[in-house]
Design a protein around this motif. Structure first.
Motif, PDB file in Angstrom:
ATOM      1  N   GLN A  73      11.396 -35.928 -16.045  1.00  7.83           N
ATOM      2  CA  GLN A  73      11.566 -35.655 -14.612  1.00  7.83           C
ATOM      3  C   GLN A  73      12.675 -34.661 -14.318  1.00  7.83           C
ATOM      4  O   GLN A  73      12.981 -34.386 -13.172  1.00  7.83           O
ATOM      5  CB  GLN A  73      11.753 -36.957 -13.799  1.00  7.83           C
ATOM      6  N   THR A  74      13.269 -34.096 -15.402  1.00 10.08           N
ATOM      7  CA  THR A  74      14.340 -33.126 -15.170  1.00 10.08           C
ATOM      8  C   THR A  74      13.896 -31.732 -15.624  1.00 10.08           C
ATOM      9  O   THR A  74      12.896 -31.583 -16.317  1.00 10.08           O
ATOM     10  CB  THR A  74      15.609 -33.501 -15.970  1.00 10.08           C
ATOM     11  N   HIS A  75      14.659 -30.745 -15.216  1.00  7.25           N
ATOM     12  CA  HIS A  75      14.355 -29.392 -15.676  1.00  7.25           C
ATOM     13  C   HIS A  75      15.651 -28.614 -15.783  1.00  7.25           C
ATOM     14  O   HIS A  75      16.660 -28.986 -15.171  1.00  7.25           O
ATOM     15  CB  HIS A  75      13.412 -28.688 -14.685  1.00  7.25           C
ATOM     16  N   CYS A  76      15.644 -27.548 -16.595  1.00 14.00           N
ATOM     17  CA  CYS A  76      16.790 -26.657 -16.554  1.00 14.00           C
ATOM     18  C   CYS A  76      16.341 -25.210 -16.585  1.00 14.00           C
ATOM     19  O   CYS A  76      15.272 -24.875 -17.089  1.00 14.00           O
ATOM     20  CB  CYS A  76      17.827 -26.988 -17.628  1.00 14.00           C
ATOM     21  N   VAL A  77      17.175 -24.377 -15.989  1.00 17.68           N
ATOM     22  CA  VAL A  77      16.906 -22.942 -15.941  1.00 17.68           C
ATOM     23  C   VAL A  77      17.299 -22.374 -17.299  1.00 17.68           C
ATOM     24  O   VAL A  77      18.465 -22.440 -17.680  1.00 17.68           O
ATOM     25  CB  VAL A  77      17.740 -22.284 -14.823  1.00 17.68           C
ATOM     26  N   ILE A  78      16.348 -21.832 -18.049  1.00 17.66           N
ATOM     27  CA  ILE A  78      16.705 -21.255 -19.346  1.00 17.66           C
ATOM     28  C   ILE A  78      16.760 -19.723 -19.282  1.00 17.66           C
ATOM     29  O   ILE A  78      17.119 -19.074 -20.238  1.00 17.66           O
ATOM     30  CB  ILE A  78      15.792 -21.754 -20.489  1.00 17.66           C
ATOM     31  N   ARG A  79      16.362 -19.158 -18.163  1.00 13.73           N
ATOM     32  CA  ARG A  79      16.674 -17.750 -17.892  1.00 13.73           C
ATOM     33  C   ARG A  79      16.861 -17.594 -16.390  1.00 13.73           C
ATOM     34  O   ARG A  79      15.991 -17.957 -15.608  1.00 13.73           O
ATOM     35  CB  ARG A  79      15.569 -16.829 -18.383  1.00 13.73           C
ATOM     36  N   ALA A  80      18.013 -17.049 -16.021  1.00 11.14           N
ATOM     37  CA  ALA A  80      18.374 -16.960 -14.608  1.00 11.14           C
ATOM     38  C   ALA A  80      17.681 -15.779 -13.929  1.00 11.14           C
ATOM     39  O   ALA A  80      17.117 -14.903 -14.590  1.00 11.14           O
ATOM     40  CB  ALA A  80      19.888 -16.814 -14.483  1.00 11.14           C
ATOM     41  N   GLN A  81      17.751 -15.770 -12.629  1.00 14.58           N
ATOM     42  CA  GLN A  81      17.183 -14.684 -11.829  1.00 14.58           C
ATOM     43  C   GLN A  81      17.886 -13.359 -12.134  1.00 14.58           C
ATOM     44  O   GLN A  81      19.100 -13.321 -12.270  1.00 14.58           O
ATOM     45  CB  GLN A  81      17.373 -15.031 -10.342  1.00 14.58           C
TER      46      GLN A  81
END
Ligand code: PLP
Length: 425
Positions: free
Chosen positions: A400-408
């Motif tokens: 249920q979690t996520h992380c940004v592995i490449r930013a904008q």
């Protein structure tokens, strides 16, 4: 299956795709950690009866977040450039688990790899071997090498990704391999430790792999007769997405077990595989927004905000990707803006080859999102800034979690390395 609908909305594991894209914008690559782990474990399990090691082909998707998950799972890495070496070093992977492939290794790349004590160079020509020998001698390091042999096997794949044919630029001719090994073994700073091949990509038929393995085993036998102790047999990558990993592993295991029965006195060797696509493709989707629905004479176009710059495979290889709506409206709700049609899904890039899918039945409306499936491999890794569009963000979902592995990326990032020319007057 980690991408599935819940209440008509597409989810990655327990995370709503709509929620992600509303938070981060589109186009957006989303990966499922669970699917990546499962694919890795399927390879591991399918080969559990023989000594083996799995080296992920970094070029399929080189994101540090993906690499570090694979490192935790125990994978080694197959690299094809100094940049990929830098990525693998950055995540702190054991350097002995790095294999360096590719036809064009530069002196700088060879130096960096030797100084990093990588596990093996896969050598693709005699001049390359001489270059490695001379740099290794200067650094006083012994370079572990395998020749990549070209087994001359035809596969049923796109010509751009068929690499095991006699006329391709890859590997050394099979008939010359024995001579090359014997000569290489006499060089002061070269240690031949393996035999390698990689016959192409997206192969969905087991016979070519079996034929290639048979040739590797045959060469292994010949080299032993000449007292060359080879420890690694590397069958490369190339497994497509419609063949079960388990069937592939089974075919490999049974070929090796037959060989061991026929030659019980043969020394042990480790089988190496270098899957890229089969590990990461299905674990990734590309989410894109429908900007316009456009009607032309004979065709309906669904114009989205991802294009050949975001996912090049359809334009480059005529690759097929399944495309599904993020909001699934099977009952055709009473919505006058929703139009069920056969669409060509095309991007915003100023090229006629800029398409993601052709003649797809969809019931959609402007402003909604589509998901392009099996986009985890050779998607982001081939993406470009063409038409000056920032690269998409990448998100890794874990339950249920996520992380940004490449930013904008910003517009400024597009030209941050560029300079205005100040001409002397
Ligand atoms: C590209 C490549 C791979 C991975 O191929 P996939 O089709 O993604 O499995 C493996 N080995 C070598 C040498 C490669 O060039």
């Amino acid at each position: 299956m980690s991408f599935s609908y819940k209440n008509k909305f597409l989810f990655a594991e327990a995370v709503s795709i709509r929620a992600l894209v509303e938070q981060y914008g589109s186009p957006l690559y989303v990966y499922s950690k669970q699917m990546l782990c499962e694919a890795y474990q399927q390879f591991s399990k399918a080969l559990s009866g023989i000594p083996h090691h799995i080296h992920y082909a970094v070029k399929a998707n080189p994101n540090l977040g993906i690499l570090s998950e694979l490192n935790h799972l125990g994978a080694g890495f197959d690299i094809v450039s100094g940049g990929e070496l830098a990525r693998v070093l950055e995540i702190g992977a054991p350097t002995s688990h790095i294999i360096f492939s590719g036809v064009g290794k530069s002196p700088q790349e060879i130096t960096e790899a030797l100084l990093s004590s990588i596990g093996c160079f896969q050598v693709e020509s005699w001049p390359e071997l001489e270059r490695i020998q001379s740099i290794a001698a200067r650094l006083n390091i012994v370079a572990p090498v395998a020749f990549r042999v070209n087994p001359d096997i035809a596969i049923d794949s796109h010509p751009y990704i068929s690499t095991g044919l006699r006329e391709s630029k890859f590997g050394i001719p099979f008939e010359m391999a024995l001579g090359y090994y014997l000569q290489a073994a006499r060089l002061s700073h070269i240690a031949p430790i393996g035999i390698a091949c990689h016959i192409g990509s997206n192969i969905n038929n087991l016979a070519p792999f079996d034929q290639a393995l048979e040739k590797l085993l045959d060469l292994f036998k010949q080299l032993l007769k000449h007292n060359l102790a080879i420890r690694y047999l590397n069958l490369g990558g190339g497994l497509g997405l419609t063949t079960p990993i388990q069937a592939y592993g089974q075919a490999i295991q049974s070929r090796i077990q037959d060989f061991k029965q026929a030659y019980p006195d043969m020394p042990q060797f480790t089988l190496i595989l270098e899957p890229g696509r089969a590990l990461i493709a299905k674990a990734g989707i590309l989410v894109t927004k429908i900007e316009y629905l456009k009607t032309m004479d004979q065709k309906q176009f669904c114009i989205v905000d991802a294009g050949m710059n975001t996912l090049m495979r359809p334009a480059l290889y005529d690759a097929y990707h399944e495309i599904i709506p993020v909001y699934q409206d099977q009952e055709q709700e009473q919505d006058p803006n929703r139009i069920a049609q056969i669409y060509d899904i095309v991007g915003p890039i100023c090229e006629s080859g800029d398409f993601l899918g052709k003649e797809r039945p969809l019931s959609v409306r402007m402003g909604e999102y589509l998901a392009i499936l099996s986009a985890g491999a050779y998607g982001m890794s081939m993406a470009s800034h063409y038409n000056s569009r920032p690269l998409p963000m990448e998100i890794l979902v874990d339950k249920q979690t996520h992380c940004v592995i490449r930013a904008q990326e910003s517009y400024r990032d597009l030209f941050a390395k560029e300079h205005l020319i100040h001409l002397l007057k």
